[in-house]
Scaffold this motif. Structure first.
Motif, PDB file in Angstrom:
ATOM      1  N   PRO A 245      11.408   0.045   4.603  1.00  0.00           N
ATOM      2  CA  PRO A 245      10.206  -0.057   3.777  1.00  0.00           C
ATOM      3  C   PRO A 245       9.057  -0.767   4.492  1.00  0.00           C
ATOM      4  O   PRO A 245       9.282  -1.591   5.384  1.00  0.00           O
ATOM      5  CB  PRO A 245      10.683  -0.878   2.578  1.00  0.00           C
ATOM      6  N   LYS A 246       7.840  -0.462   4.082  1.00  0.00           N
ATOM      7  CA  LYS A 246       6.664  -1.188   4.529  1.00  0.00           C
ATOM      8  C   LYS A 246       6.420  -2.322   3.551  1.00  0.00           C
ATOM      9  O   LYS A 246       6.327  -2.098   2.329  1.00  0.00           O
ATOM     10  CB  LYS A 246       5.446  -0.260   4.576  1.00  0.00           C
ATOM     11  N   VAL A 247       6.360  -3.561   4.066  1.00  0.00           N
ATOM     12  CA  VAL A 247       6.225  -4.742   3.213  1.00  0.00           C
ATOM     13  C   VAL A 247       4.791  -5.265   3.297  1.00  0.00           C
ATOM     14  O   VAL A 247       4.267  -5.500   4.396  1.00  0.00           O
ATOM     15  CB  VAL A 247       7.213  -5.849   3.631  1.00  0.00           C
ATOM     16  N   TYR A 248       4.147  -5.432   2.137  1.00  0.00           N
ATOM     17  CA  TYR A 248       2.830  -6.050   2.052  1.00  0.00           C
ATOM     18  C   TYR A 248       2.932  -7.281   1.143  1.00  0.00           C
ATOM     19  O   TYR A 248       3.702  -7.286   0.175  1.00  0.00           O
ATOM     20  CB  TYR A 248       1.796  -5.092   1.466  1.00  0.00           C
ATOM     21  N   THR A 249       2.157  -8.316   1.469  1.00  0.00           N
ATOM     22  CA  THR A 249       2.157  -9.529   0.655  1.00  0.00           C
ATOM     23  C   THR A 249       0.845  -9.660  -0.101  1.00  0.00           C
ATOM     24  O   THR A 249      -0.230  -9.390   0.430  1.00  0.00           O
ATOM     25  CB  THR A 249       2.373 -10.774   1.526  1.00  0.00           C
TER      26      THR A 249
ATOM     27  N   GLY B   8      11.494  13.402   1.076  1.00  0.00           N
ATOM     28  CA  GLY B   8      12.013  12.214   0.412  1.00  0.00           C
ATOM     29  C   GLY B   8      10.970  11.117   0.303  1.00  0.00           C
ATOM     30  O   GLY B   8       9.997  11.075   1.046  1.00  0.00           O
ATOM     31  N   TRP B   9      11.201  10.215  -0.640  1.00  0.00           N
ATOM     32  CA  TRP B   9      10.236   9.134  -0.865  1.00  0.00           C
ATOM     33  C   TRP B   9      10.375   8.066   0.213  1.00  0.00           C
ATOM     34  O   TRP B   9      11.465   7.680   0.589  1.00  0.00           O
ATOM     35  CB  TRP B   9      10.479   8.502  -2.233  1.00  0.00           C
ATOM     36  N   ARG B  10       9.233   7.581   0.673  1.00  0.00           N
ATOM     37  CA  ARG B  10       9.193   6.393   1.509  1.00  0.00           C
ATOM     38  C   ARG B  10       9.054   5.172   0.593  1.00  0.00           C
ATOM     39  O   ARG B  10       8.592   5.296  -0.546  1.00  0.00           O
ATOM     40  CB  ARG B  10       8.032   6.449   2.505  1.00  0.00           C
ATOM     41  N   GLN B  11       9.419   4.000   1.132  1.00  0.00           N
ATOM     42  CA  GLN B  11       9.427   2.788   0.305  1.00  0.00           C
ATOM     43  C   GLN B  11       8.314   1.831   0.722  1.00  0.00           C
ATOM     44  O   GLN B  11       8.007   1.694   1.905  1.00  0.00           O
ATOM     45  CB  GLN B  11      10.777   2.061   0.401  1.00  0.00           C
ATOM     46  N   LEU B  12       7.741   1.164  -0.283  1.00  0.00           N
ATOM     47  CA  LEU B  12       6.714   0.132  -0.080  1.00  0.00           C
ATOM     48  C   LEU B  12       7.110  -1.059  -0.954  1.00  0.00           C
ATOM     49  O   LEU B  12       7.307  -0.907  -2.167  1.00  0.00           O
ATOM     50  CB  LEU B  12       5.338   0.674  -0.463  1.00  0.00           C
ATOM     51  N   HIS B  13       7.244  -2.233  -0.345  1.00  0.00           N
ATOM     52  CA  HIS B  13       7.612  -3.446  -1.075  1.00  0.00           C
ATOM     53  C   HIS B  13       6.397  -4.359  -1.187  1.00  0.00           C
ATOM     54  O   HIS B  13       5.739  -4.661  -0.181  1.00  0.00           O
ATOM     55  CB  HIS B  13       8.744  -4.176  -0.361  1.00  0.00           C
ATOM     56  N   VAL B  14       6.110  -4.808  -2.389  1.00  0.00           N
ATOM     57  CA  VAL B  14       5.038  -5.768  -2.639  1.00  0.00           C
ATOM     58  C   VAL B  14       5.687  -7.123  -2.886  1.00  0.00           C
ATOM     59  O   VAL B  14       6.514  -7.275  -3.797  1.00  0.00           O
ATOM     60  CB  VAL B  14       4.182  -5.346  -3.849  1.00  0.00           C
ATOM     61  N   ARG B  15       5.316  -8.100  -2.056  1.00  0.00           N
ATOM     62  CA  ARG B  15       5.864  -9.448  -2.182  1.00  0.00           C
ATOM     63  C   ARG B  15       4.705 -10.440  -2.359  1.00  0.00           C
ATOM     64  O   ARG B  15       3.547 -10.132  -2.090  1.00  0.00           O
ATOM     65  CB  ARG B  15       6.685  -9.800  -0.932  1.00  0.00           C
ATOM     66  N   ASN B  16       5.041 -11.655  -2.789  1.00  0.00           N
ATOM     67  CA  ASN B  16       4.007 -12.635  -3.099  1.00  0.00           C
ATOM     68  C   ASN B  16       3.373 -13.215  -1.848  1.00  0.00           C
ATOM     69  O   ASN B  16       2.159 -13.330  -1.741  1.00  0.00           O
ATOM     70  CB  ASN B  16       4.578 -13.747  -3.974  1.00  0.00           C
ATOM     71  N   ASP B  17       4.207 -13.650  -0.868  1.00  0.00           N
ATOM     72  CA  ASP B  17       3.692 -14.224   0.364  1.00  0.00           C
ATOM     73  C   ASP B  17       4.751 -14.054   1.445  1.00  0.00           C
ATOM     74  O   ASP B  17       5.805 -13.453   1.217  1.00  0.00           O
ATOM     75  CB  ASP B  17       3.294 -15.694   0.197  1.00  0.00           C
TER      76      ASP B  17
END
Length: 788
Positions: free
Chosen positions: A477-481, A586-595
């Motif tokens: 997954p691609k992780v963004y904060t 297929g779906w790619r994943q994106l994770h939204v995190r706080n920091d």
């Protein structure tokens, strides 16, 4: 002006040739190229100073498009991030800038006297520019000087329209516009005037045509290639260079040459006399100069006006007449001191000071273009808006109706009663009884059918960080904060190839590009995914790059795990190409995190230890698993020294291997670790271990393996016989994954016996010694190949 010349090749005065560097075999004639325009670069530098008293001073102005802008900055404005490491400064201040149509980027600032300074190239197509400043240091301190988040905004002066010198294929020389001191000169040269030298090699062009000029009396001279390559299609194009006219010039002379790899040469130089043109003093007439022409707008009129913007070709169909539907085109002009006046009635000012018309091949006699009046419409900002109606041009009052077809037109303006004219871009218009899509070479109306099929989607990438840097990698997954939203760029990109469109320079707006996702504002994942449009970024070879700017969604969405995929259509949405995970749908994943501390990191501990000495080796864990293993073939690291040691003291005996590894400070990412893989025999059992080293000074690491440890404090003791080893470097790429780069003898690994096949040299260490390997053995080949 137009002068007939005889068709022959003449040696020019002072001509210069550029060598062509291709092989000389298989020479064949080459096909004629297309035409493209070159960018203007002005030898002019504006200077802005940001003083410590928070005053901004324009030392040299104005800022000119196509020129340079020097930024001088007082470091005391950002005083807080000042870390040091090993006695050296470990902080920097960067200057960021952006302009409409240009992504934010930065330049480093270097010490210049009591200030920091850096210089950027101002794009030729911008009317304003914003700058701000960013200070950070080694330990993560950050601060901004951004005018309280609004950035520092400055107007940019656009260059006047260039006077054109055309050297046509019919051996006529024509001048459009006045050559003025401090103005611009555009060279249009028909390549068929010089056809002598056309050699190719292995299918590649090995010839060129060169334009040379000399301004008098200053003698400023230069030479430029006329033939280049289109960055999108890679096809040969005829360039139209623009040249800044010196402030002291009174005339200019030009000549042209043609050469190829075989030694062939040809000249076009007015029988050796060169082509001479007069240069007028700036504002010689006293009339205000035309500063800018642009903002073309195609307008259709039915029950209300619809402004379609920069449409080229525009069009008018006779079937509209009874609808009723009309059409016109608008163009804006800026004339300093005229269109931007705050006093007087703008219509009266326009009538008294401005002549406005178009030249077009829709009217005229034979090949000669005629003229058609532009009508004053209104004042908009600091500009005047002019227009002409297509029905009036199509159905002229004197009965000379314009036949069906594609026509060209060009606006022009004069402030000296028509003595001189400043011309705008050449545009196109289609006239037909009803919609005829065959008349449009490109940019057909939206209602024209499109049948192209999407051929390929791939090369996922991302644009991120404070500098908005593009990286052709995308973790899954691609992780963004959320903490980085508003500071960092957050865009996911993909490239698409559509035969006949992306490889031929088609309008990107003809491609439907969407992201399908369950990410949305102010909630968690949607039950039913929604779509958002993708933004066109640029052409990349035969592909177009599109981007999804996810920053605002990351900032407002709930923390969570989301899905997304891209989709493209080139037939108006009748069919779609879905682009998802692993080249499929297929779906790619994106994770939204706080920091940055809010992670789902796993620990990897099996077979890993950290080593700093023969009695200092301990179990160790890392928070990543390498996504790939690659040979370090570009001097990313090398073994600087390798030793085997032993000592004995107070009943304790130790033996070890140690490797001193130098790391190249320039890496495509962040160094996570340097270490050594070792296989060994212990008690008749084959084992292996990853030994993580320690950074003893910047970019210099020590790693190793304890091979023998007995006596006091040794516990059960260690007795290992190494059989093979290799060293490695772990780098976290900007996309977020870690790659392991190996120095392993090309994959065959090293053995201790081979490393010490040549006697090394001994070094005493208290109650023991270390034998360091001789650098003639293959272990040190990477060090030598890197020139060290």
């Amino acid at each position: 002006m137009a002068t007939r010349r005889s068709l022959r090749w003449i040696v020019a005065v002072g001509g210069a040739l550029t060598m062509l560097g291709c092989a000389a075999d298989g020479l064949t004639p080459a096909a004629p190229p297309a035409v493209a325009r070159m960018a203007i670069t002005l030898d002019y530098e504006a200077v802005l100073t940001f003083n410590a008293d928070w005053q901004t001073v324009t030392e040299v102005g104005p800022i000119k498009a196509g020129g340079r802008l020097k930024l001088k900055y007082a470091a005391d404005r950002l005083p807080n991030c000042r870390a040091t490491k090993y006695g050296f400064d470990a902080w920097s201040i960067l200057a960021y800038w952006k302009a409409p149509g240009h992504a934010p980027t930065y330049i480093p600032l270097q010490t210049e006297g009591a200030m920091l300074a850096g210089t950027l190239n101002v794009p030729e197509d911008v009317e304003n520019i914003e700058v701000w400043f960013y200070n950070n240091d080694y330990y993560g301190c950050r601060e901004y000087d951004s005018n309280l988040g609004k950035n520092y905004a400055f107007a940019v002066t656009l260059p006047a329209e260039a006077a054109e010198l055309e050297f046509a294929g019919d051996w006529q020389e024509r001048q459009r516009g006045t050559l003025e001191q401090g103005g611009l000169m555009r060279i249009l040269f028909a390549h068929e005037r010089l056809q002598t030298c056309r050699a190719t090699s292995n299918g590649r062009r090995t010839w060129n045509i060169y334009a040379a000029w000399r301004f008098l009396p200053g003698g400023q001279t230069n030479t430029v290639s006329i033939i280049g390559s289109d960055p999108v299609t890679q096809r040969d194009v005829v360039l139209t260079p623009e040249v800044a006219v010196p402030e002291d010039a009174t005339s200019v002379e030009l000549w042209f040459s043609n050469s190829d790899l075989t030694g062939c040469s040809g000249w076009d130089s007015n029988l050796g006399a060169n082509y001479a043109f007069a240069v007028s003093p700036a504002d010689a007439s006293g009339a205000p100069p035309v500063g800018w022409i642009g903002d073309y707008d195609f307008v259709t009129i039915a029950n209300a006006e619809t402004h379609l913007g920069n449409v080229d070709p525009a069009y008018y169909f006779d079937s509209w007449e009874g609808a009723p539907v009309g059409a016109r085109v608008e163009v804006q002009v800026w004339i300093p001191g005229v269109t931007d006046r705050a006093d007087g009635d703008p219509r009266d000012i326009a009538a008294a000071q401005v002549e406005a018309e178009v030249t077009t091949d829709a009217v005229g006699d034979g090949d000669a273009w005629g003229t058609w009046d532009l009508d004053y419409g209104r004042k908009q900002g600091n500009n005047f808006v002019y227009y002409f109606r297509f029905p009036e041009l199509r159905w002229q009052t004197h009965g000379n109706n314009v036949p069906d077809g594609l026509y060209r037109w060009r606006p022009r303006f004069s402030t000296d009663a028509g003595a001189t004219w400043t011309e705008g871009q050449t545009r196109r218009v289609v006239f037909a009884p009803t919609q005829d899509c065959s008349l449009f070479p490109d940019n057909a109306p939206p209602s024209c059918p499109k049948t192209a099929a999407v051929g390929w989607v791939g090369d996922w990438g991302n644009i991120g960080g404070h500098g908005c840097q593009y990286v052709q990698e995308l973790a899954n997954p691609k992780v963004y904060t959320k903490s980085a939203a508003g500071h960092d760029c957050m865009s996911i990109t993909a490239d698409v190839w559509i035969p006949g469109m992306t490889d031929s320079g088609a309008d990107p707006s003809a491609i439907l590009a969407r992201v399908e996702t369950n990410l949305t504002h102010y909630s968690g994942p949607l039950v039913t995914p929604t779509t958002h449009p993708l933004a066109f970024v640029k052409a990349v070879g035969n592909n177009y790059r599109f981007a999804w700017d996810v920053g605002q969604l990351v900032g407002t969405a709930e923390r969570g795990d989301y899905d997304y995929r891209f989709r493209f259509s080139a037939d108006g949405g009748a069919t779609w190409k879905i682009a998802g995970l692993d080249g499929g749908e297929g779906w790619r994943q994106l994770h939204v995190r706080n920091d940055s501390s809010d992670t789902d990191a796993s620990e990897y501990c099996d077979g890993i230890e950290i080593w700093s000495g023969p009695t200092a080796a301990y179990p160790y864990c890392v928070d990543y698993e390498p996504a790939g293993n690659y040979n370090a073939g570009y001097c990313e690291l090398w073994v600087n020294a390798f030793g085997r040691g032993s000592w004995s003291h107070g009943g304790t005996t130790a033996g070890w291997l140690e490797a001193w590894v130098r790391v190249n400070p320039t890496q495509q990412g962040t160094v996570e670790a340097v270490g050594m893989w070792i296989s060994y025999d212990e008690g008749g059992v084959s084992r292996e271990v990853i030994s993580i080293g320690n950074e003893v000074e910047p970019n210099y690491w020590k790693t190793g393996l304890t091979t023998l440890h007995s006596g006091a404090g040794a516990g059960a003791g260690i007795d290992r016989t190494p059989t093979a080893f290799a060293v490695f470097l772990d780098v976290r790429r900007p996309a977020g994954h870690v790659e392991r780069l190996w120095q392993s003898g090309g994959g065959s690994n090293y053995s201790v016996s081979d490393v010490f096949a040549v006697a090394g040299y001994m070094h005493s260490v208290g109650s023991g010694s270390i034998e360091y390997a001789d650098e003639s053995v293959p272990l040190f080949d990477p060090k030598k190949s890197c020139g060290l």
